[in-house]
Design a protein around this motif. Sequence first.
Motif, mmCIF file in Angstrom:
data_model
loop_
_atom_site.group_PDB
_atom_site.id
_atom_site.type_symbol
_atom_site.label_atom_id
_atom_site.label_comp_id
_atom_site.label_asym_id
_atom_site.label_seq_id
_atom_site.Cartn_x
_atom_site.Cartn_y
_atom_site.Cartn_z
ATOM 1 N N PHE A 83 7.966 3.300 3.497
ATOM 2 C CA PHE A 83 9.086 2.851 2.651
ATOM 3 C C PHE A 83 10.043 1.941 3.411
ATOM 4 O O PHE A 83 10.600 0.999 2.846
ATOM 5 C CB PHE A 83 9.817 4.056 2.046
ATOM 6 N N VAL A 84 10.245 2.209 4.714
ATOM 7 C CA VAL A 84 11.122 1.338 5.507
ATOM 8 C C VAL A 84 10.530 -0.068 5.582
ATOM 9 O O VAL A 84 11.251 -1.066 5.452
ATOM 10 C CB VAL A 84 11.341 1.913 6.924
ATOM 11 N N THR A 85 9.211 -0.147 5.761
ATOM 12 C CA THR A 85 8.586 -1.468 5.852
ATOM 13 C C THR A 85 8.731 -2.226 4.538
ATOM 14 O O THR A 85 8.996 -3.436 4.532
ATOM 15 C CB THR A 85 7.101 -1.322 6.244
ATOM 16 N N ILE A 86 8.590 -1.499 3.424
ATOM 17 C CA ILE A 86 8.789 -2.153 2.121
ATOM 18 C C ILE A 86 10.219 -2.691 2.020
ATOM 19 O O ILE A 86 10.449 -3.845 1.646
ATOM 20 C CB ILE A 86 8.499 -1.160 0.970
ATOM 21 N N ALA B 22 -0.534 -0.299 -0.155
ATOM 22 C CA ALA B 22 0.741 -0.661 -0.760
ATOM 23 C C ALA B 22 1.461 -1.705 0.090
ATOM 24 O O ALA B 22 1.992 -2.696 -0.438
ATOM 25 C CB ALA B 22 1.617 0.576 -0.915
ATOM 26 N N LEU B 23 1.462 -1.530 1.407
ATOM 27 C CA LEU B 23 2.149 -2.478 2.286
ATOM 28 C C LEU B 23 1.462 -3.833 2.255
ATOM 29 O O LEU B 23 2.123 -4.875 2.266
ATOM 30 C CB LEU B 23 2.196 -1.938 3.715
ATOM 31 N N ALA B 24 0.125 -3.825 2.208
ATOM 32 C CA ALA B 24 -0.598 -5.098 2.131
ATOM 33 C C ALA B 24 -0.204 -5.826 0.857
ATOM 34 O O ALA B 24 0.019 -7.047 0.853
ATOM 35 C CB ALA B 24 -2.099 -4.844 2.158
ATOM 36 N N GLY B 25 -0.072 -5.073 -0.245
ATOM 37 C CA GLY B 25 0.330 -5.674 -1.514
ATOM 38 C C GLY B 25 1.714 -6.275 -1.432
ATOM 39 O O GLY B 25 1.943 -7.417 -1.853
ATOM 40 N N VAL B 26 2.668 -5.519 -0.864
ATOM 41 C CA VAL B 26 4.048 -6.007 -0.735
ATOM 42 C C VAL B 26 4.081 -7.274 0.113
ATOM 43 O O VAL B 26 4.711 -8.272 -0.239
ATOM 44 C CB VAL B 26 4.949 -4.918 -0.104
ATOM 45 N N GLN B 27 3.351 -7.238 1.241
ATOM 46 C CA GLN B 27 3.339 -8.392 2.145
ATOM 47 C C GLN B 27 2.769 -9.617 1.441
ATOM 48 O O GLN B 27 3.322 -10.709 1.520
ATOM 49 C CB GLN B 27 2.526 -8.049 3.408
ATOM 50 N N ALA B 28 1.669 -9.418 0.716
ATOM 51 C CA ALA B 28 1.033 -10.546 0.031
ATOM 52 C C ALA B 28 1.973 -11.119 -1.019
ATOM 53 O O ALA B 28 2.070 -12.334 -1.194
ATOM 54 C CB ALA B 28 -0.277 -10.093 -0.618
ATOM 55 N N ALA B 29 2.708 -10.238 -1.718
ATOM 56 C CA ALA B 29 3.572 -10.709 -2.796
ATOM 57 C C ALA B 29 4.802 -11.434 -2.257
ATOM 58 O O ALA B 29 5.266 -12.402 -2.851
ATOM 59 C CB ALA B 29 3.989 -9.525 -3.666
ATOM 60 N N LEU B 30 5.356 -10.952 -1.136
ATOM 61 C CA LEU B 30 6.636 -11.491 -0.670
ATOM 62 C C LEU B 30 6.500 -12.575 0.391
ATOM 63 O O LEU B 30 7.454 -13.275 0.684
ATOM 64 C CB LEU B 30 7.513 -10.364 -0.120
ATOM 65 N N LYS B 31 5.307 -12.732 0.983
ATOM 66 C CA LYS B 31 5.160 -13.639 2.116
ATOM 67 C C LYS B 31 5.618 -15.080 1.817
ATOM 68 O O LYS B 31 6.351 -15.659 2.617
ATOM 69 C CB LYS B 31 3.714 -13.637 2.615
ATOM 70 N N PRO B 32 5.195 -15.674 0.679
ATOM 71 C CA PRO B 32 5.627 -17.053 0.439
ATOM 72 C C PRO B 32 7.144 -17.204 0.447
ATOM 73 O O PRO B 32 7.682 -18.173 0.987
ATOM 74 C CB PRO B 32 5.067 -17.366 -0.957
ATOM 75 N N ARG B 33 7.835 -16.225 -0.147
ATOM 76 C CA ARG B 33 9.297 -16.280 -0.214
ATOM 77 C C ARG B 33 9.919 -16.177 1.167
ATOM 78 O O ARG B 33 10.875 -16.889 1.491
ATOM 79 C CB ARG B 33 9.794 -15.120 -1.074
#
Lengths: 220, 184
Positions: A83-86, B22-33
């Motif tokens: 959650f921290v990483t998110i 989940a983290l891979a998804g977040v990273q992929a979604a936010l990386k361009p920004r």
Amino acid sequence: MSQDGPTAVERFLNGIIPENPTYRQILGICPTLAVTNTMESAMTMAGTVLFVLVCSNVLTSLIRGLLKPHLRILVFTLTIAAFVTIADRFLAAYMYDMSKVLGPYIPLVIVNCIIIARCEICAAKQGVWTAFMDAVGQSLGFMLGLMSIATIREILGFGTWFGKWLGWRVIPVTAPEHWSTWVIMILPPGAFITLGLLMGVMNWIEAKHSARAKKATVAA
Amino acid sequence: MKNSYIGQAWLVIVLSLVFGAALAGVQAALKPRIEQNKLNDTLGQIPSLVPGATTGQAETIGGQTVYRALNDQGEQVGWMIPARGLGFADVLDLLVGLNKDLSRVTGLSVLEQKETPGLGDRITEPRWRDQFKGKPTIPDLVVTKTAPKSDSEIQGVTGATISSVSVAGIVNGAVARLREGLRE
């Protein structure tokens, strides 16, 4: 697992003043000292902790029946780190300025003792609703702790309150002959001085309070 | 099963996989920004380093990423080079502004440094950095301990000769690489 223990409302209220993370439990002191020179960084840190604590407390409570005693700390750490990483990525994408100011202190929320303590004390033993209320109460207590220190440091150090977001000036900029800002309040020593003095004030109030309570019982 | 390793650790394994995804998804979604934020941050420095410029355009020349500094009409008025090199304590990250024909330095800013507090970290002070403004790039800039006598001399920070020499060296090297790259 037994369901006795404080109720959801008790957990919520305890976190704010009686078991305040900053002044009573003295946990999470690293961010308390490091990010309280402006209200903006204090509130961003408090918001991050609120998000992480609510998410990890709820998730830990949901899986509490599956936890193996000797692997529980590992599961807590894993949950908190995710959650921290998110939160860290989210700040870098949507609040880039704050992300730059807070730098490594956001990833360091992983080792913030408040969160792992709540997982261990409350979420691993009680239901989801209680764990949620506990997380919100403790986060509000932490927010109060950070705000009290940041208010003093930002006003004395910069002469502003929420200067970057709202531009509120507390000490007029046109009167340098009457007041010059205290640079020490912006620097790390200011954090130690402020926290020490506030902690003293809190203990003094508490001591006075309990002395009066004692006198009342003796008189009765 | 109950006492086997898997029986005990399955929850940790499942959680690792779920969180990892989940983290891979977040990273992929936010990386361009996030990348865009970083780029805007660098471009935002251009107006203060190259007079007349308002924005920039990234390009790779001679193996280093450089920015053409552009004015409102989109004409090139100079260059900005993100340059890094070794300081006294750790790596120094600098931004160097140059005029269009690379003959003069127009500005210098220090993005990141971990030099000695109170001595080496004074390289970030505008009073010291401003010495670089308007200096010629040929011959190489040299650091002196006394007040500069010629146009290509920079007075070093007292007690931080190595930090000062490093900054001058990084600037010289970055300019030389860009000049070399443009010649090819």
